[in-house]
Design an enzyme around this catalytic site. Structure first.
Site, short mmCIF file in Angstrom:
data_model
loop_
_atom_site.label_atom_id
_atom_site.label_comp_id
_atom_site.label_asym_id
_atom_site.label_seq_id
_atom_site.Cartn_x
_atom_site.Cartn_y
_atom_site.Cartn_z
N SER A 150 -5.89 2.16 -11.73
CA SER A 150 -6.35 3.31 -11.94
C SER A 150 -5.43 4.35 -11.59
CB SER A 150 -7.70 3.41 -11.73
OG SER A 150 -8.07 4.86 -11.45
N TYR A 198 -13.77 3.48 -4.29
CA TYR A 198 -13.09 3.21 -5.77
C TYR A 198 -11.45 3.32 -5.61
CZ TYR A 198 -11.75 3.29 -10.74
OH TYR A 198 -11.19 2.73 -11.86
#
Length: 255
Positions: A143, A156
């Site tokens: 990501s 995250y």
């Protein structure tokens, strides 16, 4: 661009929706045989219905990649179904926004178990099968949060940062067997995961406008745009690409 995946066998975790499902569609359309891995039987059935035109080339296996034993089990089942393994796509992932002071140990463990532990052990158990085929390709989904820190995303970011550096380290180990390992780092993408995120805010349209405004390209991504890059990295056209971290984020991490 079209790539030939005739005779290739792929496994995709998180393959029943979003980027994983779109990647499966593209691989199938170019001749691959594909096993979709997911944790929910119903989503697996829906994915197979969506890919019904490729009925002979695709199957679904239910598995919980948070458990190493199930990572081994789904890989072994996939190999048995199609007779080998050439491509591994680790697309399974979950997302959470929370201040670090509010994150529980269970939430932290679940994030790490899905996003990095599952990726790690799928790769571990896939490697011997890839070696048996004389090489192959691994593409892990990280990501933009695996490159830069994002607000309210310590957990995250920690999980996706681990995916990024794990992939680079794996690439050094696996290339000796002809196995390339790369990772793709998308920004925000219009997927069911994003729709779930939008469902939790008061004004989804305003939230989406604000989200899009931080991208130099002026919008968020589409699943097919990420899948295009994944398929390139999985193809023989990327034969000199190994250990790469590909930002597919409309310029976000260039800011």
């Amino acid at each position: 661009m079209n790539y030939s995946f005739e005779g290739k066998v792929a496994v995709i975790t998180g393959g029943t929706s979003g980027i994983g499902l779109e990647t499966g569609r593209q691989l199938l359309s170019q001749g691959a045989k594909v096993t979709l891995i997911g944790s929910q039987e119903e989503k697996g059935k829906m994915a197979l219905q969506e890919l019904a035109s490729f009925e002979e080339q695709v199957c679904f296996i239910r598995g919980d990649i948070r458990k190493a034993s199930q990572c081994q089990e789904v890989i072994d089942k996939a190999v048995a179904l199609f007779g080998g393994l050439d491509i591994v796509i680790n697309s399974a992932g979950i997302y959470m926004e929370k201040l670090i002071g509010e994150v529980t140990e269970d939430e932290f463990d679940n994030m790490m178990n899905v996003n990095i532990k599952g990726t790690y052990f799928i790769c571990k158990y896939a490697l011997p099968h890839l070696r048996q085929r004389g090489g192959g390709a691994i593409v892990n989904l990280s990501s933009d949060a695996g490159i830069n820190g994002n607000s309210l995303c310590t957990t995250y970011c920690a999980s996706k940062g681990a995916v990024t550096t794990f992939t680079k380290a794996l690439s050094l180990e696996s290339i000796h067997y002809g196995i390339r390992a790369n990772c793709v780092c998308p920004g925000d993408v219009d997927t069911p995961m994003l729709q779930q995120q939008l469902a939790g805010v008061d004004n989804p349209q305003e939230y989406l406008r604000d989200m899009s405004s931080i991208y130099p390209i002026g919008r968020i991504g589409e699943a097919h745009e990420i899948a295009n890059v994944i398929c390139f990295l999985a193809s023989d056209q990327a034969s000199f690409v190994n250990g790469a971290v590909w930002s597919v984020d409309g310029g976000l991490t260039s800011c």
